[in-house]
Design an enzyme around this catalytic site. Structure first.
Site, PDB file in Angstrom:
ATOM      1  N   ASN A 279     -78.143 -29.670 -61.414  1.00 32.13           N
ATOM      2  CA  ASN A 279     -78.289 -30.737 -60.433  1.00 32.13           C
ATOM      3  C   ASN A 279     -79.600 -30.612 -59.658  1.00 32.13           C
ATOM      4  O   ASN A 279     -79.860 -31.374 -58.737  1.00 32.13           O
ATOM      5  CB  ASN A 279     -77.102 -30.704 -59.452  1.00 32.13           C
ATOM      6  CG  ASN A 279     -76.995 -31.960 -58.622  1.00 32.13           C
ATOM      7  OD1 ASN A 279     -77.072 -33.071 -59.131  1.00 32.13           O
ATOM      8  ND2 ASN A 279     -76.822 -31.801 -57.318  1.00 32.13           N
TER       9      ASN A 279
ATOM     10  N   HIS B  72     -69.822 -37.839 -49.543  1.00 28.22           N
ATOM     11  CA  HIS B  72     -69.442 -38.698 -50.676  1.00 28.22           C
ATOM     12  C   HIS B  72     -68.083 -39.382 -50.466  1.00 28.22           C
ATOM     13  O   HIS B  72     -67.343 -39.609 -51.426  1.00 28.22           O
ATOM     14  CB  HIS B  72     -69.411 -37.885 -51.978  1.00 28.22           C
ATOM     15  CG  HIS B  72     -70.673 -37.172 -52.286  1.00 28.22           C
ATOM     16  ND1 HIS B  72     -71.882 -37.822 -52.460  1.00 28.22           N
ATOM     17  CD2 HIS B  72     -70.948 -35.840 -52.424  1.00 28.22           C
ATOM     18  CE1 HIS B  72     -72.829 -36.933 -52.703  1.00 28.22           C
ATOM     19  NE2 HIS B  72     -72.299 -35.730 -52.672  1.00 28.22           N
TER      20      HIS B  72
ATOM     21  N   LYS C  47     -76.298 -25.329 -51.881  1.00 29.11           N
ATOM     22  CA  LYS C  47     -76.252 -24.966 -53.300  1.00 29.11           C
ATOM     23  C   LYS C  47     -77.633 -24.918 -53.944  1.00 29.11           C
ATOM     24  O   LYS C  47     -77.886 -24.085 -54.809  1.00 29.11           O
ATOM     25  CB  LYS C  47     -75.311 -25.875 -54.084  1.00 29.11           C
ATOM     26  CG  LYS C  47     -75.533 -27.347 -53.988  1.00 29.11           C
ATOM     27  CD  LYS C  47     -74.412 -28.106 -54.716  1.00 29.11           C
ATOM     28  CE  LYS C  47     -74.593 -29.613 -54.619  1.00 29.11           C
ATOM     29  NZ  LYS C  47     -74.391 -30.114 -53.228  1.00 29.11           N
TER      30      LYS C  47
END
Length: 452
Positions: free
Chosen positions: A147, A192, A124
Protein backbone atom coordinates in the site's frame (compact mmCIF):
# COMPACT_ATOMS: atom_id res chain seq x y z
CA UNK A 1 7.89 -24.19 -2.16
CA UNK A 2 4.58 -22.83 -3.39
CA UNK A 3 2.96 -24.10 -6.56
CA UNK A 4 2.31 -21.65 -9.36
CA UNK A 5 -1.21 -21.00 -8.16
CA UNK A 6 -1.66 -17.72 -10.03
CA UNK A 7 -1.05 -19.14 -13.49
CA UNK A 8 -3.16 -22.22 -12.71
CA UNK A 9 -6.08 -20.07 -11.52
CA UNK A 10 -5.92 -17.83 -14.60
CA UNK A 11 -4.89 -20.26 -17.33
CA UNK A 12 -7.53 -20.64 -20.07
CA UNK A 13 -9.90 -18.37 -18.13
CA UNK A 14 -11.57 -15.02 -18.53
CA UNK A 15 -9.98 -12.58 -16.09
CA UNK A 16 -11.33 -9.10 -15.47
CA UNK A 17 -9.13 -6.51 -13.76
CA UNK A 18 -11.07 -3.66 -12.18
CA UNK A 19 -9.19 -0.38 -11.93
CA UNK A 20 -5.98 0.69 -13.61
CA UNK A 21 -3.29 2.97 -12.18
CA UNK A 22 -0.07 1.56 -10.71
CA UNK A 23 -1.70 -1.42 -8.99
CA UNK A 24 -4.02 -2.37 -11.84
CA UNK A 25 -1.21 -2.21 -14.36
CA UNK A 26 0.96 -4.41 -12.13
CA UNK A 27 -1.86 -6.96 -12.04
CA UNK A 28 -2.23 -6.95 -15.82
CA UNK A 29 1.50 -7.33 -16.42
CA UNK A 30 1.71 -10.14 -13.87
CA UNK A 31 -1.20 -12.06 -15.41
CA UNK A 32 0.14 -11.60 -18.94
CA UNK A 33 3.55 -12.92 -17.89
CA UNK A 34 2.15 -15.88 -15.94
CA UNK A 35 -0.83 -16.98 -18.03
CA UNK A 36 -0.27 -17.40 -21.76
CA UNK A 37 -3.79 -18.54 -22.51
CA UNK A 38 -5.82 -16.27 -20.24
CA UNK A 39 -8.25 -13.73 -21.68
CA UNK A 40 -7.55 -10.50 -19.77
CA UNK A 41 -9.86 -7.49 -19.81
CA UNK A 42 -9.80 -4.26 -17.80
CA UNK A 43 -12.73 -2.19 -16.56
CA UNK A 44 -12.18 1.33 -15.21
CA UNK A 45 -15.06 3.70 -14.48
CA UNK A 46 -12.85 6.73 -15.20
CA UNK A 47 -12.98 8.17 -18.71
CA UNK A 48 -9.19 8.39 -19.01
CA UNK A 49 -7.68 5.96 -16.50
CA UNK A 50 -3.96 6.33 -15.75
CA UNK A 51 -1.87 3.60 -17.33
CA UNK A 52 -4.21 2.97 -20.26
CA UNK A 53 -1.45 3.79 -22.73
CA UNK A 54 0.77 1.12 -21.16
CA UNK A 55 -1.64 -1.81 -21.56
CA UNK A 56 -0.42 -4.72 -23.73
CA UNK A 57 -2.12 -4.77 -27.15
CA UNK A 58 -3.99 -8.02 -26.43
CA UNK A 59 -5.70 -6.61 -23.29
CA UNK A 60 -9.04 -4.89 -23.91
CA UNK A 61 -10.11 -1.84 -21.88
CA UNK A 62 -13.62 -0.62 -21.10
CA UNK A 63 -13.41 2.90 -19.64
CA UNK A 64 -15.99 5.37 -18.39
CA UNK A 65 -18.33 2.94 -16.62
CA UNK A 66 -19.06 -0.69 -15.84
CA UNK A 67 -19.34 -3.48 -18.43
CA UNK A 68 -21.59 -6.04 -16.77
CA UNK A 69 -21.37 -8.46 -19.68
CA UNK A 70 -17.59 -8.69 -19.19
CA UNK A 71 -17.92 -8.83 -15.43
CA UNK A 72 -20.47 -11.62 -15.30
CA UNK A 73 -18.62 -13.61 -17.98
CA UNK A 74 -15.43 -13.65 -15.87
CA UNK A 75 -13.95 -16.70 -14.16
CA UNK A 76 -11.73 -14.50 -11.96
CA UNK A 77 -12.04 -10.84 -10.98
CA UNK A 78 -9.05 -8.91 -9.64
CA UNK A 79 -10.45 -5.79 -8.00
CA UNK A 80 -8.67 -2.58 -7.07
CA UNK A 81 -8.55 -1.98 -3.30
CA UNK A 82 -10.44 1.25 -3.94
CA UNK A 83 -13.53 -0.64 -5.12
CA UNK A 84 -15.65 -1.87 -2.20
CA UNK A 85 -16.88 -5.45 -2.29
CA UNK A 86 -20.30 -4.00 -1.43
CA UNK A 87 -20.41 -2.23 -4.81
CA UNK A 88 -23.58 -3.54 -6.52
CA UNK A 89 -21.65 -4.66 -9.60
CA UNK A 90 -19.21 -6.74 -7.53
CA UNK A 91 -22.02 -8.11 -5.38
CA UNK A 92 -23.75 -9.33 -8.54
CA UNK A 93 -20.57 -11.13 -9.61
CA UNK A 94 -20.06 -12.64 -6.13
CA UNK A 95 -23.64 -13.90 -6.08
CA UNK A 96 -22.91 -15.71 -9.34
CA UNK A 97 -19.99 -17.48 -7.63
CA UNK A 98 -17.20 -15.64 -9.43
CA UNK A 99 -13.97 -15.51 -7.43
CA UNK A 100 -12.94 -11.95 -6.47
CA UNK A 101 -9.39 -11.29 -5.26
CA UNK A 102 -6.96 -8.39 -5.04
CA UNK A 103 -3.36 -7.88 -6.07
CA UNK A 104 -2.05 -9.00 -2.66
CA UNK A 105 -3.78 -12.35 -3.05
CA UNK A 106 -2.06 -12.86 -6.41
CA UNK A 107 1.22 -11.90 -4.73
CA UNK A 108 0.50 -14.43 -1.96
CA UNK A 109 0.05 -17.25 -4.46
CA UNK A 110 3.49 -16.70 -6.01
CA UNK A 111 5.80 -15.36 -3.30
CA UNK A 112 8.36 -17.81 -1.87
CA UNK A 113 10.45 -15.55 0.42
CA UNK A 114 9.42 -14.53 3.97
CA UNK A 115 6.84 -11.76 4.25
CA UNK A 116 6.18 -9.22 7.01
CA UNK A 117 2.80 -7.46 7.02
CA UNK A 118 1.81 -4.20 8.68
CA UNK A 119 -1.71 -2.80 9.11
CA UNK A 120 -3.36 -0.27 11.39
CA UNK A 121 -5.24 3.00 11.14
CA UNK A 122 -2.07 5.05 11.65
CA UNK A 123 1.68 4.55 11.53
CA UNK A 124 1.75 1.64 9.09
CA UNK A 125 3.76 3.52 6.44
CA UNK A 126 6.35 4.54 9.03
CA UNK A 127 6.69 1.01 10.45
CA UNK A 128 6.83 -0.53 6.98
CA UNK A 129 9.61 1.85 5.94
CA UNK A 130 11.50 1.53 9.24
CA UNK A 131 11.52 -2.28 9.12
CA UNK A 132 12.72 -2.00 5.52
CA UNK A 133 15.56 0.28 6.67
CA UNK A 134 16.46 -2.20 9.42
CA UNK A 135 16.69 -4.98 6.82
CA UNK A 136 18.82 -2.86 4.50
CA UNK A 137 21.17 -1.98 7.37
CA UNK A 138 21.59 -5.72 7.95
CA UNK A 139 22.47 -6.29 4.27
CA UNK A 140 19.19 -8.04 3.42
CA UNK A 141 17.86 -7.81 -0.14
CA UNK A 142 14.45 -6.46 0.88
CA UNK A 143 11.40 -5.35 -1.07
CA UNK A 144 9.22 -2.70 0.58
CA UNK A 145 5.80 -1.93 -0.85
CA UNK A 146 2.17 -2.94 -1.00
CA UNK A 147 0.00 0.00 0.00
CA UNK A 148 3.11 2.21 -0.06
CA UNK A 149 5.74 2.67 -2.76
CA UNK A 150 6.04 -0.29 -5.12
CA UNK A 151 3.10 -2.46 -6.11
CA UNK A 152 3.56 -5.86 -4.48
CA UNK A 153 3.40 -7.80 -7.77
CA UNK A 154 6.06 -5.62 -9.38
CA UNK A 155 8.48 -6.52 -6.57
CA UNK A 156 8.33 -10.24 -7.36
CA UNK A 157 10.51 -9.67 -10.43
CA UNK A 158 13.44 -8.67 -8.19
CA UNK A 159 13.56 -11.97 -6.28
CA UNK A 160 13.98 -10.34 -2.86
CA UNK A 161 14.99 -12.35 0.21
CA UNK A 162 12.37 -10.56 2.34
CA UNK A 163 9.20 -8.58 1.62
CA UNK A 164 7.78 -5.93 3.95
CA UNK A 165 4.22 -4.99 3.01
CA UNK A 166 1.97 -2.20 4.18
CA UNK A 167 -1.54 -3.66 4.03
CA UNK A 168 -4.70 -1.57 4.09
CA UNK A 169 -8.02 -2.91 5.31
CA UNK A 170 -9.19 -2.70 1.69
CA UNK A 171 -6.37 -5.01 0.56
CA UNK A 172 -6.96 -7.45 3.40
CA UNK A 173 -10.63 -7.81 2.40
CA UNK A 174 -9.60 -9.65 -0.78
CA UNK A 175 -6.60 -11.56 0.61
CA UNK A 176 -6.90 -15.01 2.17
CA UNK A 177 -3.65 -16.96 1.62
CA UNK A 178 -0.78 -14.63 2.53
CA UNK A 179 1.51 -16.81 4.67
CA UNK A 180 3.46 -14.19 6.64
CA UNK A 181 6.31 -14.85 9.04
CA UNK A 182 5.08 -11.99 11.23
CA UNK A 183 2.45 -9.28 11.07
CA UNK A 184 1.28 -6.39 13.21
CA UNK A 185 -2.01 -4.60 13.79
CA UNK A 186 -0.71 -1.28 15.13
CA UNK A 187 -3.83 0.54 16.27
CA UNK A 188 -7.48 1.21 15.47
CA UNK A 189 -9.20 4.56 15.16
CA UNK A 190 -12.15 5.89 13.22
CA UNK A 191 -11.47 5.96 9.48
CA UNK A 192 -13.16 4.98 6.23
CA UNK A 193 -16.62 5.17 7.81
CA UNK A 194 -17.92 5.97 4.33
CA UNK A 195 -17.00 2.40 3.35
CA UNK A 196 -17.60 0.32 6.48
CA UNK A 197 -20.75 -0.43 8.45
CA UNK A 198 -19.36 0.94 11.72
CA UNK A 199 -16.13 0.49 13.65
CA UNK A 200 -16.50 -3.25 14.24
CA UNK A 201 -16.83 -3.89 10.52
CA UNK A 202 -13.64 -1.87 9.96
CA UNK A 203 -11.86 -3.72 12.78
CA UNK A 204 -12.81 -7.13 11.40
CA UNK A 205 -11.24 -6.20 8.05
CA UNK A 206 -7.99 -5.32 9.85
CA UNK A 207 -8.06 -8.50 11.97
CA UNK A 208 -7.88 -10.59 8.80
CA UNK A 209 -4.12 -10.03 8.93
CA UNK A 210 -3.88 -12.43 11.90
CA UNK A 211 -5.51 -15.24 9.91
CA UNK A 212 -2.49 -15.33 7.63
CA UNK A 213 0.54 -15.07 9.90
CA UNK A 214 2.82 -17.27 11.97
CA UNK A 215 3.46 -14.57 14.60
CA UNK A 216 0.87 -11.93 15.47
CA UNK A 217 2.17 -8.69 17.01
CA UNK A 218 -0.36 -6.45 18.76
CA UNK A 219 -0.54 -3.21 20.74
CA UNK A 220 -1.03 -3.48 24.51
CA UNK A 221 -2.19 0.15 24.54
CA UNK A 222 -5.01 -0.55 22.07
CA UNK A 223 -7.01 -3.62 23.09
CA UNK A 224 -8.86 -3.53 19.75
CA UNK A 225 -5.71 -4.91 18.12
CA UNK A 226 -5.39 -7.94 20.40
CA UNK A 227 -4.53 -11.21 18.68
CA UNK A 228 -6.70 -14.31 19.22
CA UNK A 229 -5.88 -16.27 22.39
CA UNK A 230 -5.00 -19.41 20.44
CA UNK A 231 -2.44 -17.66 18.24
CA UNK A 232 1.31 -17.37 18.62
CA UNK A 233 1.59 -13.72 19.59
CA UNK A 234 3.80 -11.02 21.06
CA UNK A 235 2.91 -7.49 22.05
CA UNK A 236 4.36 -4.03 22.44
CA UNK A 237 3.35 -1.10 24.63
CA UNK A 238 4.64 1.78 26.70
CA UNK A 239 4.27 -0.05 30.01
CA UNK A 240 3.75 -3.73 29.19
CA UNK A 241 4.44 -6.34 26.53
CA UNK A 242 7.48 -8.18 25.27
CA UNK A 243 8.62 -4.91 23.68
CA UNK A 244 8.20 -1.99 26.06
CA UNK A 245 9.84 0.97 27.78
CA UNK A 246 11.89 0.80 30.98
CA UNK A 247 14.04 3.16 33.02
CA UNK A 248 17.73 2.41 32.47
CA UNK A 249 20.73 4.52 33.41
CA UNK A 250 18.37 7.27 34.49
CA UNK A 251 16.60 7.48 31.13
CA UNK A 252 13.77 5.86 29.18
CA UNK A 253 14.94 2.96 26.98
CA UNK A 254 13.44 0.72 24.33
CA UNK A 255 13.43 -2.75 25.85
CA UNK A 256 13.05 -6.13 24.14
CA UNK A 257 12.00 -9.06 26.33
CA UNK A 258 13.58 -7.49 29.39
CA UNK A 259 16.80 -6.35 27.69
CA UNK A 260 17.39 -2.56 27.39
CA UNK A 261 18.28 -1.86 23.74
CA UNK A 262 18.72 1.88 23.24
CA UNK A 263 17.67 5.19 24.76
CA UNK A 264 14.43 6.70 23.48
CA UNK A 265 16.30 9.99 23.09
CA UNK A 266 18.47 8.37 20.39
CA UNK A 267 15.51 7.73 18.08
CA UNK A 268 15.63 9.99 15.02
CA UNK A 269 11.85 9.96 14.53
CA UNK A 270 9.91 12.69 16.32
CA UNK A 271 6.81 12.16 18.47
CA UNK A 272 5.56 9.78 21.11
CA UNK A 273 3.63 7.74 18.56
CA UNK A 274 6.92 6.98 16.81
CA UNK A 275 8.32 5.44 20.01
CA UNK A 276 5.50 2.90 19.77
CA UNK A 277 6.29 2.45 16.08
CA UNK A 278 9.91 1.61 16.96
CA UNK A 279 8.80 -1.02 19.49
CA UNK A 280 6.56 -2.66 16.89
CA UNK A 281 9.33 -2.54 14.29
CA UNK A 282 11.76 -4.28 16.64
CA UNK A 283 9.28 -7.11 17.21
CA UNK A 284 8.86 -7.65 13.47
CA UNK A 285 12.59 -7.41 12.78
CA UNK A 286 13.36 -9.97 15.50
CA UNK A 287 10.83 -12.37 13.95
CA UNK A 288 12.83 -12.57 10.71
CA UNK A 289 16.28 -12.52 12.31
CA UNK A 290 17.41 -8.97 11.57
CA UNK A 291 20.32 -8.35 13.94
CA UNK A 292 20.02 -5.86 16.78
CA UNK A 293 22.86 -3.60 15.62
CA UNK A 294 21.11 -3.04 12.29
CA UNK A 295 17.83 -2.31 14.06
CA UNK A 296 19.46 0.33 16.26
CA UNK A 297 21.31 1.87 13.33
CA UNK A 298 18.05 2.31 11.44
CA UNK A 299 16.24 3.80 14.45
CA UNK A 300 19.08 6.29 14.97
CA UNK A 301 19.18 7.34 11.31
CA UNK A 302 15.67 7.05 9.89
CA UNK A 303 13.95 10.45 10.01
CA UNK A 304 10.61 9.45 8.51
CA UNK A 305 8.66 9.78 5.29
CA UNK A 306 7.59 12.89 3.43
CA UNK A 307 4.18 14.28 4.47
CA UNK A 308 4.53 12.88 8.02
CA UNK A 309 5.27 15.81 10.37
CA UNK A 310 7.84 16.98 7.81
CA UNK A 311 9.38 20.41 8.34
CA UNK A 312 9.37 22.01 4.90
CA UNK A 313 10.34 25.59 5.70
CA UNK A 314 11.52 27.93 8.44
CA UNK A 315 11.03 31.58 7.60
CA UNK A 316 11.58 34.41 10.05
CA UNK A 317 11.24 32.06 12.99
CA UNK A 318 8.00 30.46 11.73
CA UNK A 319 8.03 26.70 11.13
CA UNK A 320 5.92 25.31 8.29
CA UNK A 321 5.22 21.59 8.84
CA UNK A 322 3.62 19.19 6.36
CA UNK A 323 1.61 16.39 7.96
CA UNK A 324 -0.61 15.79 4.93
CA UNK A 325 -0.63 12.04 5.63
CA UNK A 326 -2.91 12.78 8.61
CA UNK A 327 -6.05 11.64 6.82
CA UNK A 328 -8.09 10.89 9.96
CA UNK A 329 -8.58 12.45 13.42
CA UNK A 330 -6.28 9.99 15.19
CA UNK A 331 -3.37 10.95 12.92
CA UNK A 332 -3.86 14.61 13.77
CA UNK A 333 -4.09 13.75 17.48
CA UNK A 334 -0.75 11.94 17.17
CA UNK A 335 0.82 15.03 15.59
CA UNK A 336 -0.46 17.22 18.44
CA UNK A 337 0.53 14.82 21.23
CA UNK A 338 3.16 16.47 23.42
CA UNK A 339 3.57 19.42 21.04
CA UNK A 340 5.29 22.35 22.76
CA UNK A 341 5.92 25.68 21.05
CA UNK A 342 7.28 29.03 22.18
CA UNK A 343 4.51 30.68 20.17
CA UNK A 344 1.13 29.94 18.62
CA UNK A 345 0.04 26.95 16.56
CA UNK A 346 -1.70 27.71 13.27
CA UNK A 347 -3.43 24.40 12.46
CA UNK A 348 -4.91 23.68 9.03
CA UNK A 349 -7.66 21.03 8.98
CA UNK A 350 -10.27 19.91 6.50
CA UNK A 351 -10.94 18.09 3.26
CA UNK A 352 -12.99 14.95 2.74
CA UNK A 353 -13.87 13.71 6.23
CA UNK A 354 -14.95 10.23 5.05
CA UNK A 355 -17.83 10.31 7.53
CA UNK A 356 -15.57 10.71 10.58
CA UNK A 357 -16.40 12.47 13.87
CA UNK A 358 -13.92 15.18 14.93
CA UNK A 359 -14.98 15.88 18.53
CA UNK A 360 -11.93 13.97 19.86
CA UNK A 361 -9.79 16.92 18.76
CA UNK A 362 -11.63 19.44 20.96
CA UNK A 363 -9.99 18.78 24.36
CA UNK A 364 -6.51 18.65 22.83
CA UNK A 365 -7.05 21.94 21.00
CA UNK A 366 -8.37 23.51 24.21
CA UNK A 367 -5.00 22.91 25.85
CA UNK A 368 -3.05 24.61 23.05
CA UNK A 369 -2.53 28.22 22.00
CA UNK A 370 -4.00 27.59 18.58
CA UNK A 371 -5.75 29.26 15.69
CA UNK A 372 -7.76 26.70 13.74
CA UNK A 373 -8.11 27.12 9.98
CA UNK A 374 -10.91 25.01 8.48
CA UNK A 375 -11.06 24.47 4.72
CA UNK A 376 -12.40 22.07 2.12
CA UNK A 377 -15.62 20.17 1.68
CA UNK A 378 -16.12 19.29 5.34
CA UNK A 379 -14.77 22.52 6.81
CA UNK A 380 -17.93 23.22 8.80
CA UNK A 381 -17.50 19.93 10.71
CA UNK A 382 -14.49 21.51 12.48
CA UNK A 383 -15.99 24.93 13.18
CA UNK A 384 -17.30 24.07 16.66
CA UNK A 385 -13.97 22.76 17.97
CA UNK A 386 -12.65 26.21 18.96
CA UNK A 387 -14.30 29.51 19.76
CA UNK A 388 -13.05 31.56 16.79
CA UNK A 389 -12.16 29.36 13.83
CA UNK A 390 -11.03 30.71 10.48
CA UNK A 391 -13.31 29.07 7.91
CA UNK A 392 -12.32 29.32 4.24
CA UNK A 393 -12.83 27.36 1.05
CA UNK A 394 -9.31 26.26 0.07
CA UNK A 395 -6.07 25.28 1.80
CA UNK A 396 -4.23 28.05 -0.02
CA UNK A 397 -6.65 30.66 1.37
CA UNK A 398 -6.00 29.32 4.88
CA UNK A 399 -2.25 29.53 4.27
CA UNK A 400 -2.50 33.13 3.09
CA UNK A 401 -4.21 34.16 6.34
CA UNK A 402 -1.84 32.09 8.49
CA UNK A 403 1.21 33.62 6.77
CA UNK A 404 -0.04 37.11 7.63
CA UNK A 405 -0.76 36.20 11.27
CA UNK A 406 2.23 34.01 12.15
CA UNK A 407 5.08 35.45 14.19
CA UNK A 408 8.52 34.16 15.21
CA UNK A 409 8.12 31.09 17.43
CA UNK A 410 4.86 30.05 15.74
CA UNK A 411 4.19 26.92 13.70
CA UNK A 412 1.93 26.54 10.67
CA UNK A 413 0.93 22.87 10.65
CA UNK A 414 -1.01 21.11 7.92
CA UNK A 415 -2.53 18.09 9.68
CA UNK A 416 -5.94 17.88 7.99
CA UNK A 417 -7.61 14.89 9.74
CA UNK A 418 -9.28 14.29 6.36
CA UNK A 419 -8.65 12.74 2.99
CA UNK A 420 -7.58 15.04 0.18
CA UNK A 421 -9.91 13.96 -2.61
CA UNK A 422 -12.22 16.99 -2.53
CA UNK A 423 -9.45 19.29 -3.78
CA UNK A 424 -6.35 17.18 -4.51
CA UNK A 425 -5.50 13.94 -6.32
CA UNK A 426 -4.02 12.40 -3.14
CA UNK A 427 -2.36 13.37 0.14
CA UNK A 428 1.07 13.57 -1.54
CA UNK A 429 -0.12 16.22 -4.00
CA UNK A 430 -1.76 18.06 -1.10
CA UNK A 431 1.48 17.99 0.89
CA UNK A 432 3.61 19.02 -2.08
CA UNK A 433 1.21 21.90 -2.77
CA UNK A 434 1.47 23.00 0.85
CA UNK A 435 5.27 22.95 0.73
CA UNK A 436 5.50 24.78 -2.60
CA UNK A 437 2.90 27.39 -1.69
CA UNK A 438 4.54 28.02 1.69
CA UNK A 439 7.73 28.99 -0.11
CA UNK A 440 5.82 31.13 -2.59
CA UNK A 441 3.89 33.16 -0.05
CA UNK A 442 6.80 33.64 2.34
CA UNK A 443 9.01 34.85 -0.51
CA UNK A 444 6.25 37.21 -1.66
CA UNK A 445 5.69 38.56 1.84
CA UNK A 446 9.44 39.11 2.25
CA UNK A 447 9.52 41.14 -1.00
CA UNK A 448 6.50 43.16 0.11
CA UNK A 449 8.22 43.99 3.39
CA UNK A 450 11.37 45.14 1.58
CA UNK A 451 9.28 47.27 -0.80
CA UNK A 452 7.59 49.04 2.10
Amino acid sequence: MKTDATSKSAENKHVVVIGLGMTGLSVVNHLVAKSDNASIRVIDTRDNPPGADKLPPNVDLHAGGWNMAWLLDADLIVASPGIALATPELKAAAEKGIEIVGDIELFARDVTAPVIGITGSNGKSTVTSLVGEMAKAAGVNVGVGGNIGFAALDMLAYDHDLYVLELSSFQLETTSSLDMTASVFLNLSEDHMDRYDGMDDYRQAKLRIYDQTQLAVWNQDDIQTQAPANQCAESFGFSQGEYTLTLHQGAEWLTAKGEPIMAVSDIALVGRHNVANCLASMALADAVGIDRAAQCQAMREYCGLPHRCQQVLEHRGVLWVNDSKATNPASTLAALDGLQLPGKLHLLVGGDGKGAEFSSLKPVLAALDVTLYCYGRDRQAFSNLVSSPVVVETMQQAMDIAAEAAKSGDMVLLSPACASFDQFTNFMVRGDTFAEYAKTITEYNAKETVAE
